[in-house]
Enzyme design. Structure first.
Site, mmCIF file in Angstrom:
data_model
loop_
_atom_site.group_PDB
_atom_site.id
_atom_site.type_symbol
_atom_site.label_atom_id
_atom_site.label_comp_id
_atom_site.label_asym_id
_atom_site.label_seq_id
_atom_site.Cartn_x
_atom_site.Cartn_y
_atom_site.Cartn_z
ATOM 1 N N ARG A 14 0.778 -1.359 -0.170
ATOM 2 C CA ARG A 14 0.063 -0.011 0.067
ATOM 3 C C ARG A 14 0.663 1.348 0.005
ATOM 4 N NH1 ARG A 14 -3.056 -2.753 4.005
ATOM 5 N NH2 ARG A 14 -4.760 -3.775 2.837
ATOM 6 N N LYS B 290 3.776 11.672 -11.041
ATOM 7 C CA LYS B 290 2.911 10.908 -11.961
ATOM 8 C C LYS B 290 3.757 9.620 -12.334
ATOM 9 C CE LYS B 290 0.325 13.904 -15.076
ATOM 10 N NZ LYS B 290 0.028 14.379 -16.641
ATOM 11 N N GLU C 241 11.627 19.254 -24.143
ATOM 12 C CA GLU C 241 10.708 19.799 -22.852
ATOM 13 C C GLU C 241 11.173 20.964 -22.340
ATOM 14 O OE1 GLU C 241 7.983 17.819 -22.146
ATOM 15 O OE2 GLU C 241 8.323 15.735 -23.298
ATOM 16 N N LYS D 255 8.195 23.318 -13.370
ATOM 17 C CA LYS D 255 7.333 22.030 -13.100
ATOM 18 C C LYS D 255 6.677 22.006 -11.871
ATOM 19 C CE LYS D 255 6.014 17.580 -13.875
ATOM 20 N NZ LYS D 255 6.194 16.233 -14.792
ATOM 21 N N GLU E 289 -3.838 17.159 -11.426
ATOM 22 C CA GLU E 289 -4.329 17.640 -12.678
ATOM 23 C C GLU E 289 -5.593 17.866 -12.927
ATOM 24 O OE1 GLU E 289 -1.720 16.549 -16.175
ATOM 25 O OE2 GLU E 289 -3.398 15.877 -17.269
ATOM 26 N N ARG F 126 -2.801 21.945 -14.450
ATOM 27 C CA ARG F 126 -1.424 21.076 -14.765
ATOM 28 C C ARG F 126 -1.427 20.756 -16.203
ATOM 29 N NH1 ARG F 126 1.425 16.288 -11.210
ATOM 30 N NH2 ARG F 126 2.853 15.690 -12.835
ATOM 31 N N ASN G 58 1.260 20.047 -20.838
ATOM 32 C CA ASN G 58 1.016 19.138 -22.167
ATOM 33 C C ASN G 58 1.117 19.822 -23.264
ATOM 34 O OD1 ASN G 58 0.473 16.203 -21.373
ATOM 35 N ND2 ASN G 58 -1.166 17.205 -20.083
ATOM 36 N N HIS H 14 1.973 18.174 -26.656
ATOM 37 C CA HIS H 14 1.909 16.830 -26.411
ATOM 38 C C HIS H 14 0.647 16.189 -26.842
ATOM 39 C CE1 HIS H 14 4.924 17.553 -23.480
ATOM 40 N NE2 HIS H 14 5.093 16.367 -23.218
ATOM 41 N N HIS I 290 1.069 13.174 -28.959
ATOM 42 C CA HIS I 290 0.947 11.952 -28.699
ATOM 43 C C HIS I 290 0.288 10.978 -29.943
ATOM 44 C CE1 HIS I 290 0.553 12.790 -24.204
ATOM 45 N NE2 HIS I 290 1.738 12.274 -24.483
ATOM 46 N N HIS J 67 9.556 10.178 -27.742
ATOM 47 C CA HIS J 67 8.727 10.989 -27.335
ATOM 48 C C HIS J 67 9.077 12.718 -27.420
ATOM 49 C CE1 HIS J 67 5.370 12.486 -24.362
ATOM 50 N NE2 HIS J 67 6.499 13.215 -23.740
HETATM 51 P P1 NAD Z 1 13.836 5.832 -21.046
HETATM 52 O O1 NAD Z 1 13.893 5.892 -19.660
HETATM 53 O O2 NAD Z 1 13.418 4.762 -21.939
HETATM 54 O O3 NAD Z 1 15.465 6.286 -21.439
HETATM 55 C C1 NAD Z 1 15.975 6.251 -22.734
HETATM 56 C C2 NAD Z 1 17.161 5.599 -23.163
HETATM 57 O O4 NAD Z 1 18.190 6.158 -22.629
HETATM 58 C C3 NAD Z 1 17.082 4.042 -22.371
HETATM 59 O O5 NAD Z 1 17.473 2.986 -23.328
HETATM 60 C C4 NAD Z 1 17.863 3.989 -21.427
HETATM 61 O O6 NAD Z 1 18.395 2.848 -20.830
HETATM 62 C C5 NAD Z 1 19.024 4.978 -21.868
HETATM 63 N N1 NAD Z 1 19.684 5.691 -20.666
HETATM 64 C C6 NAD Z 1 19.071 6.304 -19.649
HETATM 65 N N2 NAD Z 1 19.951 7.129 -19.025
HETATM 66 C C7 NAD Z 1 21.369 7.015 -19.441
HETATM 67 C C8 NAD Z 1 22.433 7.363 -19.305
HETATM 68 N N3 NAD Z 1 22.715 8.215 -18.353
HETATM 69 N N4 NAD Z 1 23.513 6.900 -20.063
HETATM 70 C C9 NAD Z 1 23.174 6.082 -21.195
HETATM 71 N N5 NAD Z 1 21.987 5.576 -21.575
HETATM 72 C C10 NAD Z 1 21.091 6.014 -20.724
HETATM 73 O O7 NAD Z 1 13.415 7.028 -21.523
HETATM 74 P P2 NAD Z 1 13.012 8.708 -21.057
HETATM 75 O O8 NAD Z 1 12.855 9.494 -22.303
HETATM 76 O O9 NAD Z 1 13.651 9.029 -19.998
HETATM 77 O O10 NAD Z 1 11.513 8.293 -20.476
HETATM 78 C C11 NAD Z 1 10.457 8.364 -21.152
HETATM 79 C C12 NAD Z 1 9.177 7.606 -20.320
HETATM 80 O O11 NAD Z 1 9.067 8.740 -19.551
HETATM 81 C C13 NAD Z 1 8.023 7.304 -21.130
HETATM 82 O O12 NAD Z 1 7.679 5.940 -20.714
HETATM 83 C C14 NAD Z 1 6.960 8.473 -20.833
HETATM 84 O O13 NAD Z 1 5.769 8.039 -20.688
HETATM 85 C C15 NAD Z 1 7.655 8.675 -19.362
HETATM 86 N N6 NAD Z 1 7.317 10.101 -19.176
HETATM 87 C C16 NAD Z 1 6.755 10.213 -17.626
HETATM 88 C C17 NAD Z 1 6.230 11.625 -17.282
HETATM 89 C C18 NAD Z 1 5.880 11.621 -15.955
HETATM 90 O O14 NAD Z 1 5.460 12.953 -15.433
HETATM 91 N N7 NAD Z 1 5.823 10.732 -15.000
HETATM 92 C C19 NAD Z 1 6.723 12.853 -18.033
HETATM 93 C C20 NAD Z 1 7.126 12.620 -19.239
HETATM 94 C C21 NAD Z 1 7.372 11.261 -19.688
HETATM 95 N N1 GLY Z 2 4.785 15.424 -17.959
HETATM 96 C C1 GLY Z 2 3.520 16.077 -17.593
HETATM 97 C C2 GLY Z 2 3.200 16.165 -16.057
HETATM 98 O O1 GLY Z 2 3.820 15.643 -15.188
HETATM 99 O O2 GLY Z 2 1.958 16.625 -15.497
#
Ligand code: NAD
Ligand code: GLY
Length: 356
Positions: A121, A143, A185, A227, A237, A241, A245, A248, A252, A265
């Site tokens: 939990r 998130k 971003e 942020k 949101e 918030r 986006n 986005h 998307h 992305h």
């Molecule tokens: P990711 O986590 O897939 O990382 C991208 C690639 O880079 C991977 O292959 C990873 O292994 C590699 N990598 C990471 N750090 C590294 C480093 N320092 N050196 C070498 N390689 C490295 O991609 P991302 O762009 O970081 O994240 C995308 C994800 O984030 C999506 O799933 C998206 O939905 C999510 N997201 C979440 C939020 C949120 O608010 N929670 C906001 C935006 C995106």
């Molecule tokens: N990435 C958008 C949010 O965190 O709201």
């Protein structure tokens, strides 16, 4: 080191930004929590690069520390992977004082956050983001989610980390494409909230592409602060918030219609921001200059700006599946001028078709 805080009452936490901080994550956590044990969750490649250095500092605080590896890629953000982590945590006898450490990009951060929100939990977790996108966006704001075969981020929770430790040095090993995607971003933050940040990016894009530490530290700090202020006002949101986006909505649609294979992305968001600015102009919300400046900056940062060949009707249909769309009303974040945007709750198909 820069220290920002995000004020969410009892869910408040600090965001630490600086060089070499990964080696001090345990020391920082000690000031916040008394963990019964630590479990670092990361990808094999990131474990090879940074796992040991990060783990050593937790061990140095006297905490039993384990590392769990999860395969790379978006396909790991699912309930099956979450279940494997629960199994490991149970094998390790993790209790409610165990702390999870998400060492990686947004995939790791979202998955580990989701597991932390649901294991027994809810147990504490720490974000150690290693991609630019995760340092300026996904590690902050709580998130967490996994994907469902029917849609991205469909199963999740708002669940805040207890600490964010962003080490700029980790960006040196990040593939250039991923780095640039993170820059999209940061441009977004300039458009939605900070004309000075946007101008800084316009002036310093070459240094930024060369990973100049001072520039990087500045733009990451400003982005996280923006942020944090947005999340403080509207953590779950309910409306405001959504400004995060910007770009986005089209982004998307582009990602999903190209089956997540053509653009990562941030690249899709880059194209999406240009279209959103063009839509803003065509709806009389801003001058054409705004979309031209945005397009020029994104191009200078090496990001794509042109829409791929897509069927307009399919794009419109995809917009109806956007999480912001309610009662078949397509919502858009539109720009008035650089640094100022508005949420428009209903944009007609005819208006959208004009810019497709
Ligand atoms: P990711 O986590 O897939 O990382 C991208 C690639 O880079 C991977 O292959 C990873 O292994 C590699 N990598 C990471 N750090 C590294 C480093 N320092 N050196 C070498 N390689 C490295 O991609 P991302 O762009 O970081 O994240 C995308 C994800 O984030 C999506 O799933 C998206 O939905 C999510 N997201 C979440 C939020 C949120 O608010 N929670 C906001 C935006 C995106
Ligand atoms: N990435 C958008 C949010 O965190 O709201």
């Amino acid at each position: 080191m820069q220290r920002l805080s995000i004020d969410l009452g009892e869910r408040s936490y600090d965001i630490l930004i600086g060089s070499g901080l990964r080696k001090r994550a345990g020391e920082f956590l000690k000031a916040v929590l008394k963990p019964s044990r630590i479990v670092i969750i990361t990808h094999p490649s990131i474990n090879d690069l940074y796992g040991e250095e990060v783990a050593e500092n937790f061990v140095a605080q006297g905490w039993a520390t384990d590392i769990i590896e999860v395969p790379e890629g978006e396909s790991s953000k699912n309930l099956g992977q979450a279940e494997k982590i629960y199994d490991h945590l149970l094998e390790l006898n993790c209790d409610r004082k165990s702390v999870l450490v998400a060492l990686g990009g947004g995939v790791i951060g979202d998955l580990v956050g989701f597991v932390a929100a649901t294991y027994q939990r809810g147990i504490p977790f720490v974000q150690v983001p290693t991609t630019l996108l995760s340092q300026v966006d996904s590690s902050v704001g709580g998130k967490t989610a996994v994907n469902h075969p029917k849609g991205k981020n469909m199963i999740g929770a708002f669940y805040q980390p207890r600490l964010v430790v962003a080490d700029l040095e980790t960006l040196r090993t990040l593939p250039q494409k991923e780095y640039r995607a993170g820059l999209a971003e940061i441009v977004k933050y300039g458009v939605i909230a900070d004309a000075r940040l946007f101008e800084f990016l316009e002036t310093n894009y070459k240094k930024i592409l060369n990973l100049d530490s001072e520039c990087l530290s500045h733009i990451i700090e400003v982005s996280c602060a923006i942020k944090a202020r947005v999340v403080e006002k509207d953590e779950k949101e309910s409306h405001y918030r959504m400004i995060l986006n910007f770009g986005h909505t089209f982004g998307h649609a582009i990602e999903s219609l190209t089956r997540y294979s053509q653009f990562i992305h941030g690249e899709a968001v880059s194209i999406g921001m240009v279209r959103a600015a063009q839509l803003s102009h065509s709806m009389g919300k801003c001058t054409e200059e705004v979309s031209k400046r945005l397009q020029a900056l994104l191009k200078n940062l090496g990001l794509p700006v042109d829409m791929p060949e897509l069927d307009s009707a399919a794009v419109i249909e995809s917009l109806y599946h956007d999480k912001k769309t309610m009662n078949r009303k397509i919502r858009f974040i539109l720009v008035n001028e650089i640094g100022s945007i508005e949420i428009v709750d209903q944009v007609s198909e005819a208006e959208i078709l004009k810019v497709l």
